[in-house]
Scaffold this active site. Sequence first.
Site, mmCIF file in Angstrom:
data_model
loop_
_atom_site.group_PDB
_atom_site.id
_atom_site.type_symbol
_atom_site.label_atom_id
_atom_site.label_comp_id
_atom_site.label_asym_id
_atom_site.label_seq_id
_atom_site.Cartn_x
_atom_site.Cartn_y
_atom_site.Cartn_z
ATOM 1 N N GLY A 1 0.834 -1.202 0.000
ATOM 2 C CA GLY A 1 0.000 0.000 0.000
ATOM 3 C C GLY A 1 0.861 1.241 0.000
ATOM 4 O O GLY A 1 2.095 1.189 -0.008
ATOM 5 N N ASP B 1 -2.774 11.166 14.680
ATOM 6 C CA ASP B 1 -3.191 10.766 13.333
ATOM 7 C C ASP B 1 -3.973 9.451 13.395
ATOM 8 O O ASP B 1 -3.691 8.500 12.652
ATOM 9 C CB ASP B 1 -1.966 10.614 12.421
ATOM 10 C CG ASP B 1 -2.346 10.718 10.938
ATOM 11 O OD1 ASP B 1 -3.473 11.138 10.646
ATOM 12 O OD2 ASP B 1 -1.512 10.367 10.088
ATOM 13 N N GLY C 1 4.498 7.627 1.939
ATOM 14 C CA GLY C 1 5.367 6.840 1.079
ATOM 15 C C GLY C 1 4.705 5.518 0.729
ATOM 16 O O GLY C 1 3.490 5.446 0.565
#
Length: 467
Positions: free
Chosen positions: A308, A426, A313
């Site tokens: 993925g 996050d 990145g």
Amino acid sequence: MLTNSTSSRQTGHAFYNDAIQFKNSTNNGRVISFSTTFIFEIVQKYPSSDGHGMAFVISPSKEFRGARPAGYLGLFNDINTGSSSNHIVAVEIDTFKDVEFDDRDNNHVGIDINGLKSIISASAGYFPAGKNGTFKDLKLKNGDPMQVWVEYNGLEKQINVTLSPINVTKPDLPLISLRRDLSPVILDNMYVGFSTSTGRLTASDYYILAWSFRMNGEAEQIDLSRIPKIPQPSQEIDREPNAVLEVLFPFILFLVLLLVSLAGGLLISRKKFIDVLEDWEVQYGPHRFSYKDLSIATEGFEERKLLGGGGFGTVYRGVLPTLNTQFAVKRVAHDSRQGMREFVAEIATIGCLRHPNLVRLLGYSRHKQELLLVYDYMPNGSLDKFLYGQRRGMLNGMQRFQIIKDVASGLFYLHHQWVQVVIHRDIKASNVLIDSHFNARLGDFGLAKLCEHGTDPQTSHVAGTLG
């Protein structure tokens, strides 16, 4: 054999392969009673030398990355010893007096919780069975096998440690006894085993000759007739180190000078292939993988190995042939000024965290402008694929609820149970990874922020992912 006298400053570990369940739903989060007994032997090669000892260990992991040898017994280092985030209980058999850790002498047994300053300790010895048994001293390094019993009563919240030679009946009185609830320290599933280390001048061999362990009951008795005989040290080699050095010193000096000159030429010729270590890498250097190994493991970051990608990145699946172990490699995007900062933040944060609901960081690598992080491989990928992607609708209600609890458990550890407060910043479905048993683990700590408990995190701007 855990460690031997052939080299200095080494660590040795021997753990049962599978994690053991120490808590269950019927015990209301209380640690279940357990019992273990083992027979050890310490063979001292030189009368004037001292080893550092060994320990029976209950730990959330079989790996102790960054742990130091010598007085740290292969369990801790000078930064994390004493931290409540370690979740380690150990019974040390200590043969070296470390003033730094308030050791009572160089021949004692102690109970350690999350660090090397024993909660309670006693000089090695035993009370012979019977009402009038007087205390008898034992020398841990006398080369004879000895037996230890470690027993924890979950109802009374008491741990007893008993020591004796193997040719006597188990003493009625324990050597040390500590009333302490281990529930805040021991997690639901833990590993059990042994750890030891050698020092700069150590010359002792450490052996575990037999071991029995049982949850919620008494450990099975050891059949003494089956105890193996350990190799006896050679009489020719068994000389004082100084005498050996006097004979070998001229030859060693010549060999060292020759090697230095050869190494100097080799370093000059290969200088262009060497990465310069920055200050932060000196601290986290033990976690560094070679870029060549990671490239081979991912077949040159072949596209079919791609798991993925995103703003950070790309992630690839890799296999180390030597270990036959799968892992995930994240190539951090470094085309922005934040790339290196996030890379270092992730190593510094998750590299020190140990919890079953956090993705475990195995190490990192740098090569020129390539920044890479190596994690445990999560075969079921990220949660967003189950909520919005190709696997949408595959989670049942029970699995969804378990994932919610797993993420909450990881966050509770980050906010309340580690040595500092870790604010992830996050939290989203793509940063929640699912293992083969559909347990959830929180990952991607590139935006994490640290602060001390009870202080203002001083957040001054919005972080995370919009939407």
